[in-house]
Design a protein around this motif. Structure first.
Motif, mmCIF file in Angstrom:
data_model
loop_
_atom_site.group_PDB
_atom_site.id
_atom_site.type_symbol
_atom_site.label_atom_id
_atom_site.label_comp_id
_atom_site.label_asym_id
_atom_site.label_seq_id
_atom_site.Cartn_x
_atom_site.Cartn_y
_atom_site.Cartn_z
ATOM 1 N N ALA A 206 0.859 -1.183 0.000
ATOM 2 C CA ALA A 206 0.000 0.000 0.000
ATOM 3 C C ALA A 206 0.895 1.232 0.000
ATOM 4 C CB ALA A 206 -0.909 -0.002 1.225
ATOM 5 N N LEU A 207 0.677 2.095 -0.984
ATOM 6 C CA LEU A 207 1.473 3.323 -1.076
ATOM 7 C C LEU A 207 0.520 4.511 -1.004
ATOM 8 C CD1 LEU A 207 3.864 2.406 -4.070
ATOM 9 C CD2 LEU A 207 4.112 1.833 -1.651
ATOM 10 N N ILE A 208 0.745 5.366 -0.024
ATOM 11 C CA ILE A 208 -0.122 6.528 0.158
ATOM 12 C C ILE A 208 0.675 7.780 -0.176
ATOM 13 C CG2 ILE A 208 -1.521 7.804 1.834
ATOM 14 C CD1 ILE A 208 -1.675 5.112 3.423
ATOM 15 N N LYS A 209 0.248 8.475 -1.225
ATOM 16 C CA LYS A 209 0.927 9.716 -1.626
ATOM 17 C C LYS A 209 2.444 9.536 -1.667
ATOM 18 C CE LYS A 209 -2.851 12.567 0.112
ATOM 19 N NZ LYS A 209 -3.292 13.744 0.863
ATOM 20 N N THR A 210 2.840 8.428 -2.255
ATOM 21 C CA THR A 210 4.255 8.074 -2.302
ATOM 22 C C THR A 210 4.811 8.342 -3.696
ATOM 23 O OG1 THR A 210 3.928 6.376 -0.625
ATOM 24 C CG2 THR A 210 5.869 6.140 -2.018
ATOM 25 N N MET A 211 6.055 8.786 -3.740
ATOM 26 C CA MET A 211 6.730 9.030 -5.002
ATOM 27 C C MET A 211 7.725 7.904 -5.237
ATOM 28 S SD MET A 211 7.483 11.302 -7.424
ATOM 29 C CE MET A 211 8.644 10.881 -8.734
ATOM 30 N N VAL A 212 7.545 7.167 -6.340
ATOM 31 C CA VAL A 212 8.501 6.118 -6.697
ATOM 32 C C VAL A 212 9.190 6.555 -7.990
ATOM 33 C CG1 VAL A 212 8.806 3.680 -7.282
ATOM 34 C CG2 VAL A 212 7.010 4.357 -5.669
ATOM 35 N N HIS A 213 10.515 6.581 -7.959
ATOM 36 C CA HIS A 213 11.212 7.105 -9.131
ATOM 37 C C HIS A 213 12.592 6.475 -9.244
ATOM 38 C CE1 HIS A 213 12.308 9.615 -12.358
ATOM 39 N NE2 HIS A 213 13.013 10.497 -11.705
ATOM 40 N N ASN A 214 13.309 6.848 -10.316
ATOM 41 C CA ASN A 214 14.684 6.425 -10.570
ATOM 42 C C ASN A 214 14.755 4.930 -10.880
ATOM 43 O OD1 ASN A 214 17.821 6.203 -9.695
ATOM 44 N ND2 ASN A 214 17.260 8.272 -10.247
ATOM 45 N N TYR A 215 15.954 4.368 -10.814
ATOM 46 C CA TYR A 215 16.064 2.926 -11.075
ATOM 47 C C TYR A 215 16.677 2.234 -9.871
ATOM 48 C CZ TYR A 215 21.010 3.809 -12.360
ATOM 49 O OH TYR A 215 22.329 4.169 -12.370
ATOM 50 N N SER A 216 16.464 0.949 -9.811
ATOM 51 C CA SER A 216 16.940 0.215 -8.643
ATOM 52 C C SER A 216 18.451 0.044 -8.735
ATOM 53 C CB SER A 216 16.260 -1.145 -8.569
ATOM 54 O OG SER A 216 16.612 -1.935 -9.676
ATOM 55 N N HIS A 217 19.089 0.235 -7.626
ATOM 56 C CA HIS A 217 20.548 0.146 -7.590
ATOM 57 C C HIS A 217 21.023 -1.142 -6.950
ATOM 58 C CE1 HIS A 217 20.128 4.303 -8.729
ATOM 59 N NE2 HIS A 217 21.425 4.422 -8.874
ATOM 60 N N ASP A 218 20.137 -2.118 -6.860
ATOM 61 C CA ASP A 218 20.501 -3.377 -6.228
ATOM 62 C C ASP A 218 21.072 -4.312 -7.293
ATOM 63 O OD1 ASP A 218 20.665 -5.794 -4.973
ATOM 64 O OD2 ASP A 218 18.688 -5.689 -4.058
ATOM 65 N N PRO A 219 22.358 -4.645 -7.205
ATOM 66 C CA PRO A 219 22.957 -5.493 -8.253
ATOM 67 C C PRO A 219 22.361 -6.896 -8.277
ATOM 68 C CG PRO A 219 24.490 -5.165 -6.425
ATOM 69 C CD PRO A 219 23.324 -4.267 -6.167
ATOM 70 N N GLU A 220 21.655 -7.262 -7.212
ATOM 71 C CA GLU A 220 21.042 -8.601 -7.180
ATOM 72 C C GLU A 220 19.759 -8.655 -8.001
ATOM 73 O OE1 GLU A 220 20.391 -9.956 -3.178
ATOM 74 O OE2 GLU A 220 22.325 -9.177 -2.520
ATOM 75 N N SER A 221 19.174 -7.490 -8.287
ATOM 76 C CA SER A 221 17.877 -7.489 -8.959
ATOM 77 C C SER A 221 17.819 -6.315 -9.938
ATOM 78 C CB SER A 221 16.765 -7.389 -7.897
ATOM 79 O OG SER A 221 15.504 -7.356 -8.514
ATOM 80 N N LEU A 222 18.628 -6.421 -10.961
ATOM 81 C CA LEU A 222 18.767 -5.283 -11.874
ATOM 82 C C LEU A 222 17.534 -5.062 -12.742
ATOM 83 C CD1 LEU A 222 22.449 -5.658 -13.057
ATOM 84 C CD2 LEU A 222 21.494 -3.947 -11.508
ATOM 85 N N GLU A 223 16.831 -6.160 -13.065
ATOM 86 C CA GLU A 223 15.702 -6.042 -13.989
ATOM 87 C C GLU A 223 14.390 -5.746 -13.274
ATOM 88 O OE1 GLU A 223 17.877 -8.628 -14.191
ATOM 89 O OE2 GLU A 223 18.819 -8.351 -16.166
ATOM 90 N N GLN A 224 14.407 -5.850 -11.961
ATOM 91 C CA GLN A 224 13.172 -5.624 -11.229
ATOM 92 C C GLN A 224 13.400 -4.685 -10.046
ATOM 93 O OE1 GLN A 224 11.116 -8.601 -8.733
ATOM 94 N NE2 GLN A 224 9.572 -8.691 -10.356
ATOM 95 N N PHE A 225 12.713 -3.554 -10.104
ATOM 96 C CA PHE A 225 12.698 -2.609 -8.979
ATOM 97 C C PHE A 225 11.444 -2.990 -8.193
ATOM 98 C CE2 PHE A 225 12.476 2.317 -8.112
ATOM 99 C CZ PHE A 225 12.285 2.065 -6.761
ATOM 100 N N PHE A 226 11.641 -3.798 -7.132
ATOM 101 C CA PHE A 226 10.473 -4.362 -6.449
ATOM 102 C C PHE A 226 10.064 -3.552 -5.227
ATOM 103 C CE2 PHE A 226 14.283 -6.618 -4.950
ATOM 104 C CZ PHE A 226 14.218 -6.387 -3.582
#
Lengths: 474, 474
Positions: free
Chosen positions: B118-138
Motif C-alpha cells: 500500500a502506497l499513500i501519496k508516495t513518489m517512486v522514481h529512478n532505477y533500482s541500484h541493487d545489483p542482485e535485482s537489476l531487472e526488477q525494482f520491487f
C-alpha cells in the motif's frame, strides 16, 4: 496523416475494395479524404466500466480517436474515428436464441469484433442476429462513414455511406447507399441505392421505399472525391462546438435535479430549459435544448431534441432529430429520422404513431399527424403526408400487397405492425421505461454509475495516432 | 471502505507486519485509518504515453486512486493512493551496470514491480541500484505513507512513515521513521527513528544526523491511531484545492509563453506571476507561485516554489519546498527539505550550496547562507546555521572524522562531496539542464509530448474502488 496510420488506412480500403470487386466499386475515392490529417491523434478515446456487464476490451494496432467503448469488444488493425461501440446489449453465455426450429445456446459471452475496418462517426450497438455467429458480432473489411448505424448487423466487406443504417441484418460484400435503411435478415453482393428503405422479414413481409434522388440530395449528397454535403451534415456541424465543451472536462455537474430513475449521460449536451421526467434515458452524444421529456421517453445516441415536447414512452432511435415538434405518448421515431418543424410551423405527431426509420419531415406550414399512423419517406407538406402515411389500422388490414406512391408493401400488414410493436415494447423495456421502483430496470437505471476511462494514442513518432496494445479484463 | 478493498488492505497490512515481526512492530494501528473510506473510488488514475520510453503497464486486483504511472510497471494486489510511479529512468535491456569489479548486463528492460503493498501519496522514481535485482525494482509487502519517497530503493517488508525517503538503498524488513532520509546501499531489520539523516557509502563515508525529536514534532508528528500532523501536513492541505482544479480538466492552457526547451507538466499548478526560463523542468504535482526559475532549474514532483527566485541550474528534489527565498546558481535542495523564509525575513542561499535532503530552515529573521556551504538539520536562526553547516572546502578537507553538534561524519570528506557533486551533475543532465539546442536532451525537452490516459475503478458492487485487470503494451 503519418506513415503507419496511412499504411493502415490504405490496407483497410484495399481489403474492402477487394471484397466489393463484383460490384466494381472502388472505395478509395470516396473515403480517402474523410479522415482529416491530424484528427486521428487529436482526440482521446474512452471506455466505460459498470458493474452491469462484463468488462473486456482488447485494442491492437488501431487508431481510436474520439471513440467510445462500453461492451465487450476487440478492435484490431482498424481505424475508428468518433465512433461508438456500445455493446451493452450483447448476448451472454448460456443465453438461448430461438432460430426457426433451433434453440441455440451461447457457448461464451458475445463480443463485438472489429478487424481491418474503418468506422467514421459510426454507431455500433445491439447484438448480432446472425444464427451462424452468435458469439461474435463481427465487422470486417468494412468502411462505414458519417453517422451510419451498424445495429445488430455483422458486416464483412461492406461500404456504408453517410447516414445509412444496417439493422439486424448480416451484410456480405455490399455497398449501402447514403441514408439507406436496411433490415432484411441477410444480404449479399448488393449495391443499395441511396435513400432506400427496406424492411423485410422473409416469408412474412417486405416494405420498400426509395427517397426521390433529386429531393434527397438537398439533405445528404455523397459523391466520390468530396466530403458528404447537405442539410444533415450542416445540422451536425453547427452543433459541434457544444460537444467539444463536454468532452474537454473531466467532471460535469447535472444541469437539473434529475429523477433517481433516469439517467443523463455525462457526454450528452443539455441546456437549462430542458426538463427530464422519470425513467428517461438520455444517451451519450445526445443533444437536448429546451426539451421536455415525459416519463419513459428515451433519447439515444446522436439524437437531437430541440424546442420539443415528448409526452412519454417515446423512442427516439439512434440519430433521430426532433425540432420544434410535439410528440404524443408512445410515438416511435426511427433511426436517423429528421423531423424539422419551425417555430411558426410546428410539427404535431399524435400518440402511438410510428415514424419509420430514415423518414424526413421538413415543413414550412404547421403539420399534424393524427394518432396511430405509420409514416415514411420524404414529407414537406400535407400532400406528401397523405402519400407517405397510413393509419395503423389500415396497415393491419393488408393481407397481400399495397402500393402507395413509391412505397410497395408485400405480405401481411398485421405481421409487419406486430413486429414493430413488439420491438417498440422491447426497446422501451431494455431502456428502463417501465421501471416501477423495483422491477423492469433498464439502461435508464443501470447507466447511472458508468465510470469513464480515457486512452490516448502515441503523440509522436511513426506510430503517431495509433494506440498501444491495450487489454482490459475483470 | 467496502469489502474487497478492505480485505485487500487487511492482507497487505498483515503481510507487512509479518515481515516486521523481529522488530515487534504492528503496522495496523498506524495505517488503518489513513485511507479515508470513499476516497479509493473517488479519483481516477492515469498513465502517460510518450515515444521516449517503452510502454508497459499491468494492473491486477489493485486500487489505484489518483495515482500516476509513466514507466514500465506492474501493480498486483496493491493499493496506491495518489502515488506517482514514474519509472522513466529505468534501466534498459543491454545497459551495463558497474558494480565493484563486475560488469552486469541487463537481460531485459527493468520494471517497477509492486505487489502486496500500500502506497499513500508516495513518489517512486529512478532505477533500482541493487545489483542482485537489476531487472526488477520491487516494492513488496510494504506500506509507505504520506509524501514518502522510494527512490531507486527496492523494498521488501517495510513500513515507511510520512515524509521519509529511502534513496538508492535496498531495504528489507525495516521501519523508516517519519522524515528520515536513508541512503545506505542496503539495510536489513532496522528500526530507523524519526528524523534520521543517514548517508553512507560503505568503505568511503558515513554521514549521520538526527533531528531533535521535540523540535521535529512541530513539523511532523506521526503516532499510532492518529493522522499524521504538523506544519508539513498543514502546508500540503492548504494547497490541496489548487490541485483539484487541474485534475478536473481534460486540457489546460499554459499560463505563459514557455521556452521551447522547457517543460511544464499539465498536472502542475502555476500562477501567472511565475516566470520560466530555458531548459527548465517542472514536474507534475509541482506548485509554483510567483516563482522565477532561471535556465536549467528544475522543480520536481511534490515541490513548492513560492515567492522565490532560483538563479539557474538549481535542483529542487522531490518534495522540497522553497518559500520566500533567493537561491544562487547551482544550489541543490535535497528531498523533502523545507526552506521557509517569510516576507520580512527572506532566506538567501549562496551559489553552489548543498542543502542536504530533509533539511528544515524555518526562520523569523532574514538569514544568509554564504556560497559553497553544506547545510543540514533543523535551522531556525544564525546559531542553528552555525551548528548545522560547513563550507564545502572544509568538508573536502575531512580525512577521517568530524563531529559537529548532533552530526557525525566518518570517512573521506572529499569522497562524500565528490559523490554529491557527481550526482548533482547527473540530475541536471537527465533533466535537460545542459541542452544546447541539439545535444544533452533531458526530461525538460522529452516530456513535452506526454499523452495522458485516465483509468477508473469499478463504480459499484463488491469490487468497488478496485480496478479491472489492465494490460498496456506497445
Amino acid at each position: 496523416m503519418n506513415n503507419e496510420l496511412e499504411k493502415l488506412y490504405t490496407r483497410i480500403i484495399q481489403r474492402t475494395t477487394i471484397n466489393l470487386r463484383e460490384l466494381e466499386f472502388d472505395v478509395k475515392p470516396y473515403v480517402w479524404d474523410l479522415i482529416p490529417p491530424g484528427q486521428m491523434e487529436k482526440f482521446y478515446a474512452f471506455y466505460g466500466i459498470t458493474d452491469n456487464h462484463p468488462i473486456s476490451f482488447y485494442f491492437k494496432h488501431s487508431g481510436l480517436a474520439g471513440s467510445y467503448f462500453l461492451g465487450k469488444s476487440q478492435v484490431i488493425n482498424s481505424l475508428l474515428y468518433k465512433s461508438d461501440i456500445r455493446g451493452d446489449e450483447l448476448k451472454k453465455k448460456g443465453d438461448v436464441l430461438q432460430f426457426k426450429n433451433f434453440e441455440i445456446e451461447l457457448s461464451k459471452d458475445e463480443e463485438i469484433y472489429i478487424e481491418d475496418s474503418a468506422l467514421i462517426k459510426t454507431m455500433v450497438h445491439n447484438y448480432s442476429h446472425d444464427p451462424e455467429s452468435l458469439e461474435q458480432f463481427f465487422i470486417k473489411n468494412t468502411v462505414a462513414t458519417h453517422y451510419s448505424n451498424i445495429h445488430g448487423a455483422p458486416c464483412d466487406g461492406c461500404f456504408i455511406e453517410p447516414f445509412a443504417t444496417v439493422d439486424l441484418t448480416t451484410v456480405h460484400d455490399c455497398v449501402i447507399g447514403a441514408f439507406s435503411y436496411i433490415q432484411a435478415g441477410e444480404i449479399n453482393h448488393l449495391k443499395i441505392m441511396p435513400g432506400t428503405i427496406w424492411v423485410r422479414s422473409p416469408d412474412n413481409f417486405d416494405f420498400a421505399y426509395r427517397h426521390p434522388r433529386n429531393r434527397l440530395k438537398k439533405y445528404i449528397d455523397f459523391t466520390a472525391e468530396s466530403q458528404p454535403q447537405g442539410i444533415f451534415i450542416n445540422f451536425m456541424e453547427e452543433r459541434k462546438e457544444a460537444f467539444e465543451r463536454i468532452f474537454n472536462a473531466m467532471n460535469l455537474e447535472s444541469p437539473e435535479p434529475l429523477p433517481d430513475t433516469s439517467s443523463l449521460d455525462r457526454y450528452a449536451v443539455v441546456d437549462l430549459q430542458t426538463q427530464i421526467g422519470e425513467n428517461v434515458l438520455v444517451a451519450q452524444r445526445a443533444f437536448l435544448k429546451n426539451a421536455w421529456l415525459g416519463k419513459g421517453a428515451n433519447v439515444q445516441e446522436n439524437c437531437f431534441v430541440i424546442n420539443s415536447r415528448l409526452e412519454g414512452l417515446n423512442i427516439t432511435a439512434h440519430g433521430a432529430k426532433i425540432i420544434e415538434a410535439d410528440l404524443g405518448r408512445n410515438v416511435f421515431v426511427g433511426f436517423n429520422s429528421f423531423l424539422q418543424g419551425k417555430a411558426n410551423s410546428r410539427l404535431t405527431v399524435g400518440k402511438e404513431c410510428v415514424i419509420m426509420p430514415h423518414t424526413i419531415i421538413d415543413i414550412n406550414e404547421p403539420l399534424v399527424i393524427p394518432e396511430r399512423y405509420v409514416v415514411w419517406g420524404l414529407i414537406n407538406d400535407e400532400k406528401d403526408l397523405a402519400n407517405n402515411s397510413l393509419p395503423i389500422d389500415d396497415f393491419l388490414a393488408i393481407e397481400n400487397k399495397l402500393e402507395k406512391g413509391p412505397m410497395t408493401f408485400e405480405g401481411s400488414g398485421k405481421s409487419f405492425i406486430t413486429a414493430f410493436q413488439k420491438r417498440i415494447h422491447h426497446i422501451l423495456e431494455v431502456n428502463g421505461a417501465f421501471f416501477d421502483g423495483k422491477d423492469n430496470r433498464g439502461h435508464a437505471q443501470k447507466n447511472q454509475d458508468i465510470s469513464f476511462n480515457t486512452i490516448q494514442p502515441y503523440p509522436k513518432g511513426t506510430l503517431k495516432g495509433l494506440y498501444p496494445t491495450i487489454s482490459i479484463q475483470p
